[in-house]
Enzyme design. Sequence first.
Site: not given
Ligand code: EPZ
Length: 416
Positions: A120, A397, A305, A22-23, A115
Amino acid sequence: MAEYIIKGGTALSGEVEVHGAKNAVLPILAAALLTPKSTILNCPKLSDVAVACSILEHLGCSVSRQDDCINVDAGQLVSSVIHENLMREMRSSIVFLGAIIARCGQARVSMPGGCELGPRPINLHIEALEKLGVKIVEDHGYLDCTVPDRLRGASISLDFPSVGATENIMLAACTAQGETVIHNPAREPEINDLAAFLQKAGAKIYIGENGTIYIQGVERLNSVQHRVIPDRIEAATYLCCAAITGGQVLVKKAKTSHMTALLPLLGEAGCRLEATEDSIYLVASERPKAPKIVRTMPYPGFPTDAQSPLMAMSCIAEGSTIFVENIFESRYKHVAELARMGAKIKVEGKVAVVEGVPGLHGAEVICTDLRGGACLCCAALAAEGQSRIKDIYHIQRGYQDFEPTLKALGADIAVI
Ligand code: EPZ
């Protein structure tokens, strides 16, 4: 609203074929905006993928799907706006931002709602896009993005290796003028898969030994066909379901090299594992032993995850497990639901201490998020008696055919 009814106590046994990740498919669908035509193979049938396809259609793409193949024709775009309802349906829609800007020179997207995993933030996305020459104004919950001059490559250093921010930068930088360097990028396999798709389309992307990503902007990208990598989290989930029920499972079409942080923990839990490059055969022990500590980290560390599915297993393990959730602010919403099934878990900030109990009992529980929902099903499979799992749309999802797959492994599960 549909619910699962699960009667626990059966040791799962059988084979599972892993679907496309998915990701990986979500950012690749965004990347399709940069190509005239794209054929994407091994796409899972998930509601998140359907939302991504409807975003593409709203932008003017024609999208068709046959089985696991999605065709996108992005020749004629009619809009550069993603409306609030679509953004709220799937928070990760923010990854379309970089691609829309690169293609249209502008974009208007609603701020992604929070969420279940906590706020986020997208500060890293915004700061990076501004470095590439995007002017971003927040306007009543919308981001109004324009490119006064043109997208220009830049050196960007992420203070956290955000997956989504890395993807947005890659998508905006492919056709920017000059070189973009991303320091401290995310290194998840899904990032490499997006890079592979873009390289096939003619993008000049190079990923260095330490993960640093170098992108030389090109004029345009061309049509491409790409097969998406397997979903390592789906594979991890079914392994945890077999481990918690004392069963055995052969997970096929996986990519074992993407799961190097999880497999040793299942070994520590007393599971016997035989892995080939694309399959993992797991035979669980009667009762799992508690892994000592599980820290979620950016790849190649333990994936956030898989935290909740593994936590389900640790609930009935011999001993205690300390979980440290280093990626998301509040990713323990499933703990209160597990407690209703008799789990003994103490949460203090980003730490959750799970004291293994001999067994769980069935209960009425509510899915809090995608992986938390999978965790509750995993726990219910081992719980004594019947469980009702509500709000299972979260699970749909991210897991294709979740209930038939578990049923085929011998689980007593029904949808009502
Ligand atoms: C991706 O989310 C995945 N989703 C998530 O999978 C996964 O848990 C996550 O990466 C971490 O591996 C998809 O790929 C669609 P991040 P993403 O930006 O991109 C903080 C699932 O269950 N952050 O690496 O949103 C954020 O708040 C989902 O399949 C900032 O602070 O993850 C979080 O604490 C859930 N500022 C951390 O970084 C930003 O601008 C990781 O977020 C962006 C992120």
